[in-house]
Design a protein around this motif. Structure first.
Motif, PDB file in Angstrom:
ATOM      1  N   GLY A   1       0.800  -0.966  -0.149  1.00 25.83           N
ATOM      2  CA  GLY A   1      -0.141   0.010   0.291  1.00 25.83           C
ATOM      3  C   GLY A   1       1.059   1.131  -0.011  1.00 25.83           C
ATOM      4  N   TYR A   2       2.382   1.301   0.546  1.00 25.00           N
ATOM      5  CA  TYR A   2       2.749   2.337   0.877  1.00 25.00           C
ATOM      6  C   TYR A   2       3.495   2.268  -0.136  1.00 25.00           C
ATOM      7  CZ  TYR A   2       5.958   5.467   2.771  1.00 25.00           C
ATOM      8  OH  TYR A   2       6.624   6.730   3.147  1.00 25.00           O
ATOM      9  N   ILE A   3       3.517   1.581  -1.228  1.00 29.15           N
ATOM     10  CA  ILE A   3       5.055   1.652  -1.883  1.00 29.15           C
ATOM     11  C   ILE A   3       3.538   2.198  -3.665  1.00 29.15           C
ATOM     12  CG2 ILE A   3       5.340   0.200  -4.377  1.00 29.15           C
ATOM     13  CD1 ILE A   3       7.268  -0.991  -1.994  1.00 29.15           C
ATOM     14  N   ASP A   4       2.468   1.718  -3.255  1.00 27.05           N
ATOM     15  CA  ASP A   4       1.628   1.808  -4.810  1.00 27.05           C
ATOM     16  C   ASP A   4       0.709   3.402  -4.610  1.00 27.05           C
ATOM     17  OD1 ASP A   4       0.179   1.091  -6.773  1.00 27.05           O
ATOM     18  OD2 ASP A   4      -1.701   1.310  -5.658  1.00 27.05           O
ATOM     19  N   HIS A   5       1.360   3.714  -3.192  1.00 29.52           N
ATOM     20  CA  HIS A   5       0.874   5.159  -2.523  1.00 29.52           C
ATOM     21  C   HIS A   5       1.312   6.337  -3.166  1.00 29.52           C
ATOM     22  CE1 HIS A   5      -1.623   7.828  -0.777  1.00 29.52           C
ATOM     23  NE2 HIS A   5      -0.524   8.683  -0.120  1.00 29.52           N
ATOM     24  N   ASN A   6       2.434   5.873  -2.787  1.00 29.88           N
ATOM     25  CA  ASN A   6       3.757   6.965  -3.119  1.00 29.88           C
ATOM     26  C   ASN A   6       5.017   6.492  -4.288  1.00 29.88           C
ATOM     27  OD1 ASN A   6       4.075   8.866  -0.642  1.00 29.88           O
ATOM     28  ND2 ASN A   6       3.972   6.660   0.289  1.00 29.88           N
ATOM     29  N   ASN A   7       4.069   5.853  -4.741  1.00 32.09           N
ATOM     30  CA  ASN A   7       4.924   5.185  -6.871  1.00 32.09           C
ATOM     31  C   ASN A   7       6.289   5.536  -6.275  1.00 32.09           C
ATOM     32  OD1 ASN A   7       3.426   5.291  -8.585  1.00 32.09           O
ATOM     33  ND2 ASN A   7       3.351   7.466  -9.730  1.00 32.09           N
ATOM     34  N   LEU A   8       6.418   4.641  -5.563  1.00 35.49           N
ATOM     35  CA  LEU A   8       8.026   3.921  -5.582  1.00 35.49           C
ATOM     36  C   LEU A   8       8.273   2.958  -6.720  1.00 35.49           C
ATOM     37  CD1 LEU A   8       8.009   3.994  -1.917  1.00 35.49           C
ATOM     38  CD2 LEU A   8       8.774   5.691  -3.053  1.00 35.49           C
ATOM     39  N   TYR A   9       9.339   3.050  -7.228  1.00 30.72           N
ATOM     40  CA  TYR A   9       9.874   2.090  -7.455  1.00 30.72           C
ATOM     41  C   TYR A   9       9.412   2.018  -9.522  1.00 30.72           C
ATOM     42  CZ  TYR A   9      12.041   0.139  -3.196  1.00 30.72           C
ATOM     43  OH  TYR A   9      12.814   0.080  -2.451  1.00 30.72           O
TER      44      TYR A   9
END
Length: 193
Positions: free
Chosen positions: A183-191
């Protein structure tokens, strides 16, 4: 208290890391496992890392529901690049009431002889080694060493590099990450880049 130190860039932390940390804390006599987020590993390129505080946040998100597994930013305040022997000395001084052990994969054990002051580490700390799929043999000097404990743990072959590459390619890798981390990676558009 016996603390297992699990060092890594955790870029990102994934379920494989959690499986190993949980196995160590449940089956080896450790009271806690500290996931030590490494700002810069002398053997890895720095340019592929997310910011230190973001990787620490991901570890916090991943371990929040595991009371025996804790995130640690201890190396953020130590001189760069980080060497395990220095971190151990710092922790021993800061927490003299604890006994610290290292957690590493079989692949890292094979390069232990290249670590700065590895002989001091071995003299003062137990090392718990989890299995990896590999045909290489362990360095003979470490083969029946009283401080090295080969643990019969599940073999987990998930790579953070693979996860990062899949995210860039818009592949669904949700099962490889805890729900909060995903959820954190997806929400913050990481990687994505």
């Amino acid at each position: 208290m016996k603390i297992g130190l699990y060092f890594g860039t955790f870029n990102p932390i994934h379920v494989g890391h959690l499986i190993i940390a949980n196995h160590m804390v449940e089956f080896t006599g450790m009271d806690q496992v500290w996931m030590v987020v490494t700002p810069h590993n002398p053997f890895k390129k720095k340019d592929t890392l997310l910011a230190d505080n973001i990787r620490l946040e991901l570890v916090f998100q991943a371990t929040e529901d595991y009371p025996k597994i804790k995130p640690s930013d201890i190396e953020f305040r130590l001189p760069q690049p980080n060497y395990t022997v220095h971190t151990l000395a710092h922790l021993q001084e800061k927490f003299p009431q604890h006994e610290f052990a290292l957690i590493m994969g079989e692949d890292n054990l094979k390069s232990l002889h290249k670590w700065k002051n590895y002989d001091i580490i071995l003299a003062q700390h137990d090392i718990f080694v989890y299995p990896r799929l590999s045909s290489d043999v362990v360095d003979v000097q470490f083969e029946n060493h009283p401080k090295i404990h080969l643990i019969d743990a599940p073999v987990v072959e998930i790579s953070s590099t693979f996860i990062r590459d899949c995210i860039k390619q818009n592949k669904n890798i949700r099962p490889l990450l805890s729900e909060k981390v995903w959820g954190y990676i997806d929400h913050n558009n990481l990687y994505k880049k």
